[in-house]
Design a protein around this motif. Structure first.
Motif, PDB file in Angstrom:
ATOM      1  N   SER B 201       0.831  -1.197   0.000  1.00  0.00           N
ATOM      2  CA  SER B 201       0.000   0.000   0.000  1.00  0.00           C
ATOM      3  C   SER B 201       0.871   1.255   0.000  1.00  0.00           C
ATOM      4  N   SER B 202       0.296   2.338  -0.510  1.00  0.00           N
ATOM      5  CA  SER B 202       0.982   3.626  -0.442  1.00  0.00           C
ATOM      6  C   SER B 202      -0.082   4.702  -0.280  1.00  0.00           C
ATOM      7  N   PRO B 203       0.280   5.890   0.167  1.00  0.00           N
ATOM      8  CA  PRO B 203      -0.722   6.953   0.331  1.00  0.00           C
ATOM      9  C   PRO B 203      -1.482   7.219  -0.961  1.00  0.00           C
ATOM     10  N   MET B 204      -0.786   7.082  -2.085  1.00  0.00           N
ATOM     11  CA  MET B 204      -1.422   7.326  -3.379  1.00  0.00           C
ATOM     12  C   MET B 204      -2.546   6.316  -3.621  1.00  0.00           C
ATOM     13  N   LEU B 209      -8.194   4.946  -3.898  1.00  0.00           N
ATOM     14  CA  LEU B 209      -9.285   4.091  -3.424  1.00  0.00           C
ATOM     15  C   LEU B 209     -10.389   4.906  -2.801  1.00  0.00           C
ATOM     16  N   ALA B 210     -10.004   5.893  -2.001  1.00  0.00           N
ATOM     17  CA  ALA B 210     -11.006   6.707  -1.322  1.00  0.00           C
ATOM     18  C   ALA B 210     -11.905   7.384  -2.343  1.00  0.00           C
ATOM     19  N   PHE B 211     -11.302   7.896  -3.414  1.00  0.00           N
ATOM     20  CA  PHE B 211     -12.109   8.581  -4.434  1.00  0.00           C
ATOM     21  C   PHE B 211     -13.000   7.598  -5.175  1.00  0.00           C
ATOM     22  N   VAL B 212     -12.427   6.445  -5.517  1.00  0.00           N
ATOM     23  CA  VAL B 212     -13.217   5.457  -6.258  1.00  0.00           C
ATOM     24  C   VAL B 212     -14.385   4.963  -5.400  1.00  0.00           C
ATOM     25  N   ILE B 213     -14.087   4.700  -4.131  1.00  0.00           N
ATOM     26  CA  ILE B 213     -15.152   4.211  -3.246  1.00  0.00           C
ATOM     27  C   ILE B 213     -16.225   5.280  -3.085  1.00  0.00           C
ATOM     28  N   ALA B 214     -15.806   6.529  -2.968  1.00  0.00           N
ATOM     29  CA  ALA B 214     -16.794   7.599  -2.827  1.00  0.00           C
ATOM     30  C   ALA B 214     -17.682   7.667  -4.053  1.00  0.00           C
ATOM     31  N   GLY B 215     -17.081   7.486  -5.225  1.00  0.00           N
ATOM     32  CA  GLY B 215     -17.864   7.567  -6.455  1.00  0.00           C
ATOM     33  C   GLY B 215     -18.898   6.468  -6.553  1.00  0.00           C
ATOM     34  N   VAL B 216     -18.494   5.247  -6.293  1.00  0.00           N
ATOM     35  CA  VAL B 216     -19.459   4.143  -6.381  1.00  0.00           C
ATOM     36  C   VAL B 216     -20.373   4.136  -5.167  1.00  0.00           C
ATOM     37  N   GLY B 217     -19.826   4.578  -4.026  1.00  0.00           N
ATOM     38  CA  GLY B 217     -20.629   4.627  -2.806  1.00  0.00           C
ATOM     39  C   GLY B 217     -21.870   5.468  -2.968  1.00  0.00           C
ATOM     40  N   PHE B 218     -21.804   6.439  -3.846  1.00  0.00           N
ATOM     41  CA  PHE B 218     -22.980   7.260  -4.096  1.00  0.00           C
ATOM     42  C   PHE B 218     -24.116   6.414  -4.666  1.00  0.00           C
TER      43      PHE B 218
END
Lengths: 517, 485
Positions: B201-204, B209-218
Motif C-alpha cells: 500500500s501507499s498513500p497514493m 481508493l477513497a475517491f473510487v469508493i466515494a464515487g461508487v458509494g454514491f
C-alpha cells in the motif's frame, strides 16, 4: 426418505394444522383442527416414549451409532462445499420429555383459548409458534435449530400485540426485541462454533459431529460459550436479561402465556444444555461460576419480587423467573443428579406454570381484574378453579406427591453433592454457598404462594358482583384437569420420568472431556 | 476485428432488441394500438427474462474486445436477478404509468428504464474503466429524468435536481480517483492495474481508493454518501423509487465488488480492509437510526435500504466465492422483499394517495391481503425465518466470518445488533397495520390486476427462495467458478 422418519411428523402435523385452520370456515372447525392435531401430537410423543423405553434391536443399533440419538436421520439442505447445512433430526430422553411437554401444553392451551376473539388468526400464529418449538426439539443441527428457535419467537409479537391486555404494545415490543437480541448473540456464537469445530477442515453444523470432533480450542470456547449461553439464557429468563418476562407474560393472552412460560422458556434451558454445555465443556467448567452467580440471583430475586407484586400474572411471571433460574442453576452444577433434576424441573415448571396461567386467565375472564387486593373469597364462588389454584400453588412450593417437590429435591441434593465435592477437593465453596442461597427460595416461594392463596381464595368477598360469577365450564375443567393429572403423575411416579431422562446424556461426559484437555 | 465477439454480449444485445421494439412500437404504432404498450413491454421483457436463464447465455465464460468486457456464469446470473427485479417493477408500474398525467409519456418511461438497465449491464461486465464509466453514466443520468417523471409534482423536480447534482458530482470524484489510478498504473484495465500496484500500500493508492469508493458509494448510498437517498426516494414516483432502491443498488453492489477485488484485491489487508469495515458499520448503523424516526413510508424504506446496502457490503469482507454467492443471493432476496413492500405502497398510493405510516393504522381490518404481503416483506427484510431474508442474512454473516479474525466477529456483532434495531422499526409497520386499534383511514379497495400479480410473485419469492435450497446452491456453484478470486 423424508416421511419414513417419525420425527418429521412433529413438524408436519403442525403444518397440516396450519392448513386446516386456514381453510376452516367457523370456530367449531378451528377448534376441531386444534384439538385433533394436538391430540395426535400427544399420541406421537407417547409412542416415542414407548419406543425409547422398549427399543427394537434395529432402533437401538441405529441409536448406538449416533451417540444415543434415536430415529436419527439427516437430509442435505444447502450444499456441502459452502455451508454444509443439513436437516438432521434425532431425539433422546430429554428431547422426548420436552416434546411430550410441548404437546400437552398445546392441547390444554387450545382448550384454554376456546372462546378467543378472531380465532382463525390466533390459532394460525399459535400453531406457527408450536411448529418452531417442535422443530427445535427434534433437530440436532445448529442451523436448523436456530431457524426453528427464531420461528418460535416472532409469532409472540403479534399474539401479545393483538390479543394481549394491559400495556401490550410496550410488552410485545420489549419481549420481541430482547429475545431477538439474545438470538443475535446466539447466531454469532453458532457461526463461531461452525468455523472452529472442524477436525479435518470439513465444517459442520451437526451437533453430534461437533461434539465428537471436540476441536474447539479453549480460547475460542471462552469466547463462544458466553455468547451461546447468554443467547439461550435470555429466553431462559436469566438475570439480568429477565425483564421481558414479567411484562410479556402479564400482557399475553392465556394460551400464549401458557405456551410461553410452559414451553418457550424451556427452549432456553434446553439450548444451554444441548448446545452451550455439551459442545464447550471446558469453558462450561471454567466459566460456570459467572453464570452460577447470575442464575443464583435469578432464583432468589425472582422469588422476592413475586412477594411484593399484586397482579396475579406478575406474581406468576416472577415465580417463573425464579423456577427457570433454578433450571439453569442446576445445569451449571455439571452433576448427574442436579442435571436430571434440571430436566425434571423443566417438565414440572412447564406443566405447573401452564396450569397457573390457565387458571389466572379463567379467573381474569370472570372478574376482569388480576389485582389480588380487589378479589377475595373465591373459594366459595368458584370452588373448582380455587381448588385447582391451591393444587398448582402446592406444586409450586414443593409439596411431596406433586411435581415441584421431586424436581427441586433432586436439584438441591445434586447441587449440594457437587458443592460439597468441590469444597472438599479444594475447588472453592461457591457452589456450596449458592446452593444454600438457592435453597432459601423454597421458603420465599411458600410466602408468596400462601399470600396469594390466602388473599384470593379465602377471606371476605371483596366485590359483591363476584358473587354472581360461575364456576369452570367443561373445556376449562378438561384443560386444568389434564395438567393436574400430569403434575401429580410426575410427583407420584418420578422414577418413570427419571428413567426417561437419565442415561441420555450422562453428564459425567462433560467432566471427562473437560479433564482431558 | 472479430465480430463474433458480439455473441458474448447476448444479454446486452437482447436487451437492446427489446428496447428497439418498444421504441419502434411507441413511435410508429397507431394511436388506437398504443394502449397495449404496457402489456407488450411486460411481455417482451418477460420472455427475455426467461430466455436469459437458458444455458447458452449462462454457460459462457470469456472476455471480449481485448479484455474490456467479460462475461461468466455468475455475471449472467446477477443480470438475470436484475431482470427479474425489473420485470416485477414493470408489472407493478402498469397502473401508475397509465394514469392521466403520464399516459402520453409512458413510452419514455420504459425506454429510459431499459437504457439505465443497459448501463448497469456494462458496469457489471466492464473490465476496463472506460467501459465502466460509460455504464455508470448511462445508468445514472437517465434515472434523473425518470425521477422527474411526475411533471406536476414539485417534489419530483426537487428530487431530480438533487439526484442529478449528486450523480454528476460523484462521477467527478470517481474520475478524480481514476486519474490517480491511471497515474499509478498507466492503464485502465482492471487486470493491469492489479499487476501494477502490487501488494504494497501507499498513500497514493489509499487516495485513489477513497475517491473510487466515494464515487461508487454514491450509487449504493453508503454512508456518508447517502444524503440524497431519502429526499430522492420520497420525491420520485414510487415505481422509480423501487427501481432505484433495488436494481440500481444491486448492480452497483456487484460492480463495486468486482472493482475492489479485481483492481485492489492485492492490497486488501494493507489499504482498504479498515475502510470497508468503517463504511459498513457507518452505513448499517446510521441507516437504521435514521429509519426509526421516519413517518413517510418511502423515506422509511429509503433509510432501510441504506442499511441493507451495508449488509450487502458484508459479502465483500470475506473476499471469497462464498461471500460473492451470499451477496448475489442477498441481492436476489432483497429484490423480492423490497419490491413486495413497494408493491403494497404503490397499490395504496395509487388508490388513495396515502404514503404515511400513520395512514396504515388498522390496515389489516380493511385490506387484509395487502397487510399480509407487507408484513411478510417486513419480516423478510428484518431477517425472520422461515422467510428468505433470514437465509440471506445468515449466509452473508457466515461468509463474512469465514475470514476468521476477531475484528470480523466484532464487525458481525455490530451488524447483528443492528438487525435488532432494524427489527424494531420494521415491527412498527406491522404494529400500525395489525395492532393499532384506531379505525383505518384507508377504505377497502380492490387493487388492480397487475398490482396483484406483482405481489403474488414477490410474496412467493419471499416464502420459497429460502426454503428451496436449489437457488442458493446454484448461485454458489456459479460463484465458485467465477474466477474472481
Amino acid at each position: 426418505m423424508l416421511f419414513d422418519n417419525i420425527l418429521i411428523y412433529f413438524v408436519l402435523i403442525p403444518l397440516v394444522m396450519l392448513g386446516g385452520v386456514a381453510l376452516s370456515r367457523n370456530i367449531k372447525q378451528i377448534r376441531a383442527v386444534a384439538v385433533i392435531g394436538s391430540t395426535a401430537l400427544i399420541a406421537l410423543s407417547v409412542y416415542l416414549i414407548y419406543q425409547w423405553l422398549n427399543p427394537t434391536p434395529e432402533a437401538a443399533e441405529l441409536a448406538a451409532a449416533h451417540d444415543g440419538m434415536y430415529h436419527y436421520a439427516s437430509w442435505k439442505w444447502f450444499s456441502a462445499q459452502g455451508l454444509n447445512i443439513n436437516l438432521t433430526v434425532g431425539v433422546d430422553g430429554v428431547s422426548i420429555a420436552m416434546l411430550l411437554l410441548s404437546s400437552i401444553i398445546l392441547f390444554t392451551g387450545s382448550f384454554a383459548s376456546w372462546t378467543i376473539a378472531q380465532p382463525k388468526a390466533f390459532f394460525l400464529w399459535l400453531i406457527l409458534l408450536s411448529t418452531g418449538v417442535f422443530g427445535f426439539f427434534i433437530t440436532i443441527d445448529l442451523f436448523t435449530m436456530f431457524m426453528f428457535y427464531e420461528v418460535a419467537l416472532i409469532p409472540m409479537y403479534l399474539l401479545i400485540g393483538v390479543w394481549g391486555s394491559g400495556n401490550k404494545n410496550y410488552s410485545a415490543m420489549k419481549l420481541t426485541l430482547m429475545l431477538m437480541g439474545g438470538s443475535a448473540f446466539l447466531m454469532l456464537g453458532l457461526i463461531g462454533i461452525y468455523y472452529h469445530s472442524s477436525a479435518d477442515g470439513q465444517y459442520t453444523w451437526n451437533l453430534l459431529e461437533i461434539a465428537n470432533n471436540n476441536a474447539i480450542s479453549t480460547g475460542w470456547q471462552y469466547f463462544l460459550f458466553p455468547m451461546t449461553f447468554v443467547g439461550f439464557g435470555v429466553l431462559g429468563a436469566m438475570f439480568p436479561f429477565h425483564t421481558w418476562s414479567p411484562d410479556g407474560h402479564a400482557s399475553a393472552p392465556t394460551a400464549v402465556s401458557m405456551l410461553h412460560a410452559g414451553v418457550l422458556m424451556k427452549l432456553g434451558g434446553y439450548g444451554c444444555f444441548r448446545v452451550a454445555m455439551y459442545l464447550m465443556p471446558q469453558a462450561a467448567n471454567d466459566l460456570a461460576w459467572i453464570f452460577l452467580i447470575l442464575t443464583g440471583i435469578s432464583v432468589v430475586y425472582g422469588a422476592f419480587s413475586a412477594c411484593v407484586q399484586t397482579d396475579l400474572k406478575y406474581i406468576n411471571a416472577y415465580s417463573s423467573v425464579s423456577h427457570c433460574g433454578l433450571v439453569l442453576f442446576a445445569i451449571l452444577m455439571i452433576n448427574t443428579t442436579a442435571m436430571t433434576g434440571a430436566i425434571m424441573q423443566m417438565l414440572s415448571h412447564g406443566l405447573m406454570t401452564a396450569l397457573f396461567f390457565a387458571l389466572i386467565g379463567m379467573i381474569y375472564g370472570r372478574t376482569h381484574t388480576r389485582d389480588i387486593t380487589k378479589m377475595g373469597g373465591l373459594m366459595k364462588i368458584m370452588p373448582y378453579l380455587a381448588v385447582c389454584y391451591v393444587i398448582a400453588g402446592m406444586a409450586s412450593l414443593g409439596l411431596p406427591g406433586l411435581s415441584g417437590f421431586v424436581a427441586e429435591m433432586t436439584i438441591f441434593v445434586g447441587s449440594f453433592q457437587q458443592g460439597m465435592a468441590d469444597y472438599l477437593a479444594g475447588g472453592g465453596s461457591l457452589r456450596l454457598v449458592f446452593t444454600i442461597i438457592a435453597c432459601c427460595s423454597i421458603v420465599i416461594t411458600a410466602v408468596y404462594i400462601l399470600r396469594v392463596v390466602g388473599k384470593l381464595l379465602f377471606g371476605p368477598v371483596q366485590d359483591k358482583h363476584h358473587l354472581e360469577l360461575t364456576d369452570a365450564t367443561w373445556w376449562e375443567r378438561l384443560s386444568t384437569a389434564t395438567l393436574i393429572v400430569c403434575v401429580a403423575a410426575i410427583g407420584c411416579f418420578p422414577n418413570f420420568f427419571e428413567n426417561l431422562i437419565r442415561g441420555t446424556f450422562d453428564p459425567e461426559i462433560f467432566r471427562a472431556i473437560a479433564m482431558n484437555f | 476485428m472479430d465480430y463474433s465477439q458480439f455473441l458474448l454480449m447476448k444479454q446486452e444485445i437482447a436487451l437492446l432488441v427489446v428496447f428497439l421494439l418498444v421504441f419502434l412500437y411507441d413511435t410508429f404504432a397507431p394511436k388506437k394500438a398504443l394502449g397495449a404498450l404496457s402489456g407488450i413491454t411486460c411481455a417482451l421483457f418477460g420472455i427475455y427474462t426467461i430466455a436469459g436463464f437458458c444455458t447458452c447465455v449462462t454457460g459462457v465464460s470469456d472476455t471480449a474486445f481485448a479484455g474490456m468486457y467479460a462475461t461468466s456464469p455468475i455475471i449472467a446470473m446477477i443480470k438475470n436477478v436484475l431482470n427479474v427485479g425489473v420485470l416485477i417493477v414493470l408489472i407493478q408500474s402498469v397502473k401508475w404509468v397509465n394514469n392521466d398525467s403520464t399516459v402520453v409519456r409512458r413510452g419514455e418511461f420504459y425506454e429510459l428504464l431499459l437504457v439505465t438497465l443497459f448501463g448497469m449491464y456494462l458496469m457489471i461486465s466492464a473490465r476496463h474503466f472506460l467501459l465502466f464509466v460509460i455504464g455508470l453514466e448511462s445508468a445514472s443520468l437517465p434515472l434523473a429524468a425518470m425521477v422527474a417523471f411526475d411533471k406536476k409534482r414539485y417534489e419530483s423536480h426537487e428530487a431530480s435536481i438533487k439526484y442529478i447534482l449528486t450523480a454528476v458530482f460523484s462521477s467527478a470524484i470517481f474520475m478524480m480517483g481514476l486519474s490517480f489510478v491511471y497515474g499509478l498504473s498507466g492503464s485502465l484495465y482492471f487486470s493491469e492495474i492489479y499487476g501494477a500496484i502490487g501488494s504494497v500500500s501507499s498513500p497514493m493508492i489509499i487516495c485513489a481508493l477513497a475517491f473510487v469508493i466515494a464515487g461508487v458509494g454514491f450509487k449504493l448510498s453508503l454512508v456518508p454518501f447517502h444524503l440524497w437517498t431519502a429526499d430522492v426516494y420520497q420525491g420520485a414516483p414510487t415505481p422509480v423509487t423501487s427501481y432505484l432502491s433495488v436494481i440500481s443498488k444491486g448492480s452497483a453492489a456487484f460492480a463495486f465488488l468486482v472493482i475492489l477485488v479485481q483492481c485492489f484485491g492485492a492490497v486488501y489487508e494493507d489499504a482498504w480492509e479498515w475502510m470497508l469495515y468503517a463504511l459498513i458499520i457507518l452505513t448499517i448503523t446510521i441507516g437504521n437510526l435514521f429509519a426509526i424516526r421516519q413517518r413517510n413510508m418511502k423515506r422509511f424504506l429509503a433509510f432501510s435500504s441504506v442499511s441493507q446496502a451495508g449488509y450487502i457490503m458484508l459479502g465483500i469482507v470475506g473476499m471469497n466465492a462464498m461471500g460473492l454467492a451470499a451477496m448475489v443471493y442477498y441481492i436476489l432476496v432483497y429484490v423480492f422483499s423490497n419490491l413486495a413492500a413497494f408493491g403494497v405502497i404503490q397499490a395504496i398510493e395509487n388508490n388513495t394517495g396515502k404514503v404515511d405510516m400513520d395512514d396504515y393504522r388498522g390496515l389489516s381490518k380493511t385490506n387484509p391481503k395487502l397487510s399480509f404481503a407487507m408484513m411478510l416483506a417486513m419480516f423478510s427484510l428484518a431477517g425472520i425465518p422461515p422467510f428468505a431474508g433470514f437465509f440471506s442474512k445468515f449466509f452473508i454473516f457466515t461468509a463474512a466470518i469465514n475470514q476468521g479474525s476477531i475484528a470480523i466477529y466484532v464487525l458481525v456483532l455490530i451488524a447483528l445488533i443492528n438487525t435488532i434495531i432494524s427489527l424494531y422499526y420494521y415491527l412498527l409497520v406491522v404494529k400500525a397495520m395489525y395492532i393499532s386499534d384506531e379505525p383505518s383511514t384507508i377504505e377497502r379497495f380492490k387493487s388492480s390486476c397487475t398490482d396483484r400479480v406483482g405481489l403474488i410473485i414477490t410474496v412467493a419469492g419471499i416464502i420459497f427462495l429460502g426454503i428451496v435450497s436449489v437457488v442458493y446452491n446454484h448461485i454458489l456453484t456459479l460463484a465458485e467458478r467465477s474466477g474472481l478470486f
